[in-house]
Design a protein around this motif. Structure first.
Motif, PDB file in Angstrom:
ATOM      1  N   GLY A  58       0.859  -1.205   0.173  1.00 27.78           N
ATOM      2  CA  GLY A  58      -0.121   0.344   0.177  1.00 27.78           C
ATOM      3  C   GLY A  58       1.231   1.467  -0.338  1.00 27.78           C
ATOM      4  O   GLY A  58       2.281   0.925  -0.236  1.00 27.78           O
ATOM      5  N   PRO A  59       0.466   2.152   0.111  1.00 28.20           N
ATOM      6  CA  PRO A  59       0.688   4.050  -0.242  1.00 28.20           C
ATOM      7  C   PRO A  59       1.920   3.822   1.370  1.00 28.20           C
ATOM      8  O   PRO A  59       2.781   5.005   0.935  1.00 28.20           O
ATOM      9  CB  PRO A  59       0.250   4.706   0.255  1.00 28.20           C
ATOM     10  CG  PRO A  59      -1.571   3.664   0.889  1.00 28.20           C
ATOM     11  CD  PRO A  59      -0.835   2.720  -0.019  1.00 28.20           C
TER      12      PRO A  59
ATOM     13  N   TRP B  62       3.145   7.663  -1.260  1.00 31.64           N
ATOM     14  CA  TRP B  62       3.752   7.205  -1.901  1.00 31.64           C
ATOM     15  C   TRP B  62       4.812   7.429  -2.453  1.00 31.64           C
ATOM     16  O   TRP B  62       6.032   7.016  -2.342  1.00 31.64           O
ATOM     17  CB  TRP B  62       3.046   5.503  -1.981  1.00 31.64           C
ATOM     18  CG  TRP B  62       4.114   5.093  -3.340  1.00 31.64           C
ATOM     19  CD1 TRP B  62       4.693   4.078  -2.115  1.00 31.64           C
ATOM     20  CD2 TRP B  62       4.242   4.780  -4.181  1.00 31.64           C
ATOM     21  NE1 TRP B  62       5.173   3.184  -3.097  1.00 31.64           N
ATOM     22  CE2 TRP B  62       6.066   3.351  -4.376  1.00 31.64           C
ATOM     23  CE3 TRP B  62       4.134   5.872  -5.095  1.00 31.64           C
ATOM     24  CZ2 TRP B  62       6.385   3.272  -6.103  1.00 31.64           C
ATOM     25  CZ3 TRP B  62       5.443   5.583  -6.394  1.00 31.64           C
ATOM     26  CH2 TRP B  62       6.150   3.756  -6.567  1.00 31.64           C
TER      27      TRP B  62
ATOM     28  N   GLU C  98      -2.662   9.194  -1.973  1.00 33.35           N
ATOM     29  CA  GLU C  98      -1.882   7.561  -2.071  1.00 33.35           C
ATOM     30  C   GLU C  98      -0.640   7.735  -2.732  1.00 33.35           C
ATOM     31  O   GLU C  98       0.217   7.436  -2.292  1.00 33.35           O
ATOM     32  CB  GLU C  98      -2.886   6.815  -2.333  1.00 33.35           C
ATOM     33  CG  GLU C  98      -3.668   5.992  -0.791  1.00 33.35           C
ATOM     34  CD  GLU C  98      -4.499   4.731  -1.118  1.00 33.35           C
ATOM     35  OE1 GLU C  98      -4.769   3.940  -1.632  1.00 33.35           O
ATOM     36  OE2 GLU C  98      -4.982   4.400  -0.123  1.00 33.35           O
TER      37      GLU C  98
ATOM     38  N   ASP D 299       3.748   1.209   2.496  1.00 30.64           N
ATOM     39  CA  ASP D 299       4.412   0.486   2.605  1.00 30.64           C
ATOM     40  C   ASP D 299       6.284   0.549   2.252  1.00 30.64           C
ATOM     41  O   ASP D 299       5.792   0.842   0.752  1.00 30.64           O
ATOM     42  CB  ASP D 299       3.915  -1.111   2.462  1.00 30.64           C
ATOM     43  CG  ASP D 299       2.564  -1.935   3.225  1.00 30.64           C
ATOM     44  OD1 ASP D 299       2.097  -1.300   4.404  1.00 30.64           O
ATOM     45  OD2 ASP D 299       1.739  -1.815   2.451  1.00 30.64           O
TER      46      ASP D 299
ATOM     47  N   VAL E 129       2.774  -2.708  -5.301  1.00 30.56           N
ATOM     48  CA  VAL E 129       1.929  -1.638  -5.061  1.00 30.56           C
ATOM     49  C   VAL E 129       0.940  -1.072  -5.423  1.00 30.56           C
ATOM     50  O   VAL E 129       0.343  -0.249  -6.512  1.00 30.56           O
ATOM     51  CB  VAL E 129       2.751  -0.006  -5.053  1.00 30.56           C
ATOM     52  CG1 VAL E 129       2.820   0.644  -3.871  1.00 30.56           C
ATOM     53  CG2 VAL E 129       4.129  -0.297  -4.363  1.00 30.56           C
ATOM     54  N   ARG E 130      -0.592  -0.950  -4.984  1.00 34.99           N
ATOM     55  CA  ARG E 130      -1.248  -0.609  -5.111  1.00 34.99           C
ATOM     56  C   ARG E 130      -2.417   0.447  -4.671  1.00 34.99           C
ATOM     57  O   ARG E 130      -1.870   0.761  -3.427  1.00 34.99           O
ATOM     58  CB  ARG E 130      -2.280  -1.379  -4.963  1.00 34.99           C
ATOM     59  CG  ARG E 130      -4.553  -1.340  -5.334  1.00 34.99           C
ATOM     60  CD  ARG E 130      -4.835  -1.909  -4.574  1.00 34.99           C
ATOM     61  NE  ARG E 130      -6.411  -2.220  -4.983  1.00 34.99           N
ATOM     62  CZ  ARG E 130      -7.834  -1.487  -4.397  1.00 34.99           C
ATOM     63  NH1 ARG E 130      -7.206  -2.601  -3.045  1.00 34.99           N
ATOM     64  NH2 ARG E 130      -8.642  -1.844  -4.843  1.00 34.99           N
ATOM     65  N   LEU E 131      -2.155   1.227  -5.042  1.00 37.97           N
ATOM     66  CA  LEU E 131      -2.695   3.160  -4.960  1.00 37.97           C
ATOM     67  C   LEU E 131      -4.537   3.550  -5.349  1.00 37.97           C
ATOM     68  O   LEU E 131      -4.706   3.644  -6.099  1.00 37.97           O
ATOM     69  CB  LEU E 131      -1.732   4.408  -5.521  1.00 37.97           C
ATOM     70  CG  LEU E 131      -0.541   4.021  -4.576  1.00 37.97           C
ATOM     71  CD1 LEU E 131       0.939   4.541  -5.496  1.00 37.97           C
ATOM     72  CD2 LEU E 131      -0.369   3.777  -3.486  1.00 37.97           C
ATOM     73  N   ARG E 132      -5.118   3.431  -4.561  1.00 37.87           N
ATOM     74  CA  ARG E 132      -5.918   4.224  -4.503  1.00 37.87           C
ATOM     75  C   ARG E 132      -6.758   6.160  -4.861  1.00 37.87           C
ATOM     76  O   ARG E 132      -7.596   6.345  -5.252  1.00 37.87           O
ATOM     77  CB  ARG E 132      -7.163   3.757  -3.148  1.00 37.87           C
ATOM     78  CG  ARG E 132      -6.975   2.104  -3.696  1.00 37.87           C
ATOM     79  CD  ARG E 132      -8.352   1.132  -3.383  1.00 37.87           C
ATOM     80  NE  ARG E 132      -9.612   1.572  -3.728  1.00 37.87           N
ATOM     81  CZ  ARG E 132     -10.434   1.303  -4.162  1.00 37.87           C
ATOM     82  NH1 ARG E 132      -9.546   0.232  -5.937  1.00 37.87           N
ATOM     83  NH2 ARG E 132     -11.284   1.912  -4.207  1.00 37.87           N
TER      84      ARG E 132
END
Length: 189
Positions: free
Chosen positions: A5-6, A179, A175, A8, A168-171
């Motif tokens: 995630g943003p 990140w 975020e 990590d 990496v998932r950014l929503r």
């Protein structure tokens, strides 16, 4: 490798980065920022794909193979002809995954601005007249709406095929900013 995630930390300093997301998700803008932080070239893949008159360039695949053989680059993960090749070369994938309504708002705003300003995009191309939203089934706004769920499925398949690849998932834009300023800046040193 777990989905990041943003906030990590990244497992290593990335050198070859892919940005995944549907049209209007912010891939190109974010790719440019990532490239700047890493000191790597940003290769805008749309510029390689689209020739004059929106005709695909015959040398597209060769151009992608050429730049991706390099030690460092950042680009958008799109175009079926090169998806697998780029995925094999990447050492980080960033999945921009805002909600569909956000993507729709962003792609409509971007399309209107580009059209009204007659902004040249790639190789002399400009956004087509706004009426083409109604006549072109592959108009970028329709495309963004219809393909939104495909990106998540493609990323999931890649995670199965390349479990070693950090994703990496950014929503949201917030975020993305977190990140960039946090984990990516720390990894870039």
């Amino acid at each position: 490798m777990p989905l990041l995630g943003p906030d990590d930390p990244l497992p290593h300093r990335p050198h070859r980065v892919l940005l995944a997301g549907t049209s209007g998700s912010g891939k190109t803008t974010t790719a440019a920022r990532v490239a700047e932080l890493l000191g790597a070239p940003h290769v805008e893949i749309d510029a390689l794909f689209h020739g004059p008159g929106w005709v695909p360039r015959p040398g597209f695949v060769d151009d992608v193979h050429r730049f991706s053989a390099g030690p460092a680059w950042v680009t958008e993960w799109q175009y079926d002809q090169v998806l697998q090749h780029l995925a094999e070369r990447a050492d980080l994938l960033v999945h921009l995954d805002p909600p569909r309504r956000v993507v729709l708002r962003q792609v409509v705003r971007r399309t209107l601005e580009r059209r009204l300003r007659r902004q040249e995009l790639w190789n002399g191309n400009v956004e087509p007249p706004l009426r083409t939203f109604w006549t072109d089934p592959e108009h970028v706004v329709r495309w963004a709406w219809n393909t939104h769920p495909r990106t998540a499925a493609r990323v999931q398949a890649l995670r199965r095929d390349r479990p070693d690849l950090p994703v990496v998932r950014l929503r949201s834009r917030a975020e993305v900013r977190r990140w960039l300023r946090g984990p990516l800046a720390r990894a870039a040193g």
